[in-house]
Design a protein around this motif. Structure first.
Motif, short mmCIF file in Angstrom:
data_model
loop_
_atom_site.label_atom_id
_atom_site.label_comp_id
_atom_site.label_asym_id
_atom_site.label_seq_id
_atom_site.Cartn_x
_atom_site.Cartn_y
_atom_site.Cartn_z
N ALA A 382 -6.16 -6.88 -8.18
CA ALA A 382 -7.13 -7.04 -7.09
C ALA A 382 -6.76 -6.11 -5.95
N ASN A 383 -7.77 -5.72 -5.18
CA ASN A 383 -7.60 -4.87 -4.01
C ASN A 383 -8.50 -5.44 -2.91
N ALA A 384 -7.95 -5.65 -1.72
CA ALA A 384 -8.71 -6.31 -0.66
C ALA A 384 -8.26 -5.78 0.70
N TYR A 385 -9.15 -5.91 1.68
CA TYR A 385 -8.77 -5.55 3.04
C TYR A 385 -9.73 -6.12 4.07
N THR A 386 -9.25 -6.11 5.29
CA THR A 386 -10.12 -6.37 6.43
C THR A 386 -10.99 -5.14 6.60
N GLU A 387 -12.30 -5.35 6.58
CA GLU A 387 -13.21 -4.22 6.54
C GLU A 387 -13.27 -3.48 7.88
N LEU A 388 -13.31 -2.17 7.79
CA LEU A 388 -13.52 -1.33 8.96
C LEU A 388 -14.99 -1.41 9.35
N ASN A 389 -15.27 -1.88 10.54
CA ASN A 389 -16.67 -2.00 10.96
C ASN A 389 -16.99 -1.20 12.23
N ASP A 390 -16.11 -0.31 12.63
CA ASP A 390 -16.33 0.59 13.76
C ASP A 390 -16.95 1.88 13.22
N PRO A 391 -18.21 2.19 13.52
CA PRO A 391 -18.86 3.37 12.93
C PRO A 391 -18.20 4.69 13.33
N GLN A 392 -17.70 4.79 14.58
CA GLN A 392 -17.05 6.03 15.00
C GLN A 392 -15.74 6.24 14.24
#
Length: 475
Positions: A382-392
């Motif tokens: 499995a591979n998981a992460y806190t998603e990057l949600n900053d568009p810049q």
């Protein structure tokens, strides 16, 4: 070759003989009242005395063995990985049915009605009262039905593998239970199952080379998806806070015991959580999946007892044991020295930012991202992460990936302007994860190769065409 041709002709000739008795050589509907596995499950422990009430059965099966002895004989029928004996007497079945009995070959599929009894040797059997012909096997079965070991034949002719090796069917039944368990668990947690495009104008969500195809009407090149990630996260933007997809992915990469160009992943995304929340969810998912699929949380894999109910956690730096390492050097040291040693379920968290273009940075150390991978038996599961949600920030990450592509890295991520546009509308904080269904199935079925858990793995084109030509020659 002459012997094979003779056998082929003999079996083909039997079709005319069977049809002369009034049967269809490739029959039609047959309403069975039960199955062989069910008969064995419900009546396998009953004594001869308990069977004297003549329990009637109506079943189907493929002829696995046959022994004719004058006016009587025995055969074993196979179905669902189980075998059950039938007993046929000339004075117990219609004359036409006994004529059929004399013409049957190994591999033929028949329907049988009769009643259960035990033979003198104590074997549960069906005393046949009628036979129905359902399908002719023109090609002979393997010489040793339980010994079909040629790997090329097993993978290329999976249908023959399933016939000859009953344990193979059990692998894929377990796989079905694994998928059903994952789906049930996520459904119960409020996740919504969705479908995203397989044909994509821009591939992304992983570091991999794609397969390329072309759409004639639009006159554009498209890619078979390497991951559904960027589409699933668009749904988070749209307000679907918990989504998942059990998806087929396609990566134009090498083949190994744990890699196949076409494979199955479970990917799920949950708004308002992070990678710590997903660690807890992952531990629950694999424990319950093992229990649902095998009946226990401990399973044997290649001589090791794997405890799916106990998942330990360690940072990548701690796993490597060298705090001075950073960036690609840390990843290389981990992959070379540590990954193969992780036999028991282990979550390895906090990865270098250079290897994780879609993950959110750690506030306490921007050189790392909030990402983890689950390893079992030396394989990434499995591979998981806190998603990057900053568009810049996402744009800057994509641009750094483009620099890697310009330097010759064919697996670096592409720029996806529409995904950045979606993020610009605001994606909630979220965690996302992918779990390899094929590798999880390998572990829970003690299968050494990924090809053993994929029904039809990709193989080189078959070179020998003589058989096809001989079959076409039959009239």
């Amino acid at each position: 070759m002459a012997l094979e041709d003779d056998l082929l002709e003999q079996r083909h000739a039997r079709i005319a003989q069977i049809e002369a008795l009034g049967y269809q050589s490739y029959g039609r509907r047959y309403d069975a009242s039960t199955t062989i596995p069910r008969i064995l499950g419900e009546h396998g422990a009953k004594s001869a005395a308990e069977l004297e009430s003549k329990i009637e059965v109506r079943m189907t099966g493929r002829i696995h063995t046959i022994r004719r002895m004058g006016k009587a004989g025995f055969a074993h029928l196979a179905q669902g990985g189980e075998r059950l004996q039938i007993y046929v007497r000339k004075d117990s079945v219609p004359e036409r049915d006994h004529g059929l009995w004399e013409l049957l070959d190994l591999g033929d599929i028949v329907g049988v009605t009769g009643y259960l009894f035990r033979t003198r040797t104590g074997e549960l059997s069906v005393h046949a009262e009628s036979l129905e012909f359902l399908s002719k096997s023109i090609l002979p079965m393997p010489e040793k039905w339980h010994g079909l070991e040629d790997v090329e034949t097993r993978y290329r002719q999976r249908y023959l593998d399933l016939i000859a090796n009953p344990e193979v069917a059990s692998v894929f039944l377990t796989r079905s239970r694994i998928v059903a368990s994952l789906r049930r668990q996520l459904d119960s947690l409020g996740f919504v199952e969705v479908e995203t495009p397989i044909l994509q104008p821009i591939y992304g969500g992983a570091a991999a080379r794609p397969f390329v195809t072309h759409h004639n009407t639009l006159d554009i090149d498209l890619y078979l998806r390497i991951a559904p990630e960027l589409y699933l996260k668009r749904l988070l933007v749209g307000g679907l806070d918990r989504v998942y997809e059990i998806n087929r992915n396609f990566r134009n990469e090498g083949i190994s015991f744990k890699h196949n160009p076409e494979f199955t992943m479970l990917e799920f995304y949950q708004a308002y959580t992070d990678y710590w929340g997903l660690m807890d969810l992952t531990a629950d998912l694999i424990r319950q999946t093992a229990l649902d699929a095998t009946g226990a949380t401990v399973a044997e894999f290649q001589g090791q007892q794997i405890d799916f109910g106990n998942v330990r956690r360690v940072s990548m730096v701690e796993a490597v044991g060298d705090p001075s390492l950073r960036g690609p050097a840390l990843v290389e040291a981990f992959e070379q020295k540590v990954e193969p040693t992780l036999i028991q379920p282990t979550i390895v968290y906090d990865h270098p930012v250079e290897a994780s273009p879609l993950s959110k940075r750690k506030p306490s150390d921007p050189a790392f991202v909030e990402r983890f991978e689950l390893f079992i038996a030396g394989m990434e599961i499995a591979n998981a992460y806190t998603e990057l949600n900053d568009p810049q920030e996402q744009r800057r990450r994509f641009e750094s990936q483009l620099e890697l592509r310009a330097g010759g890295d064919e697996e670096a991520h592409q720029m996806d302007e529409d995904y950045i546009r979606a993020l610009s509308y605001g994606m909630p904080p979220a965690g996302g994860e992918g779990i390899g269904v094929d590798r999880l199935t390998m572990l829970l079925t003690n299968s050494r190769s990924i090809r053993d858990v994929i029904l039809f793995p990709l193989l080189r084109p078959e070179g020998e065409i003589g058989l096809a030509e001989r079959l076409r020659g039959l009239k």
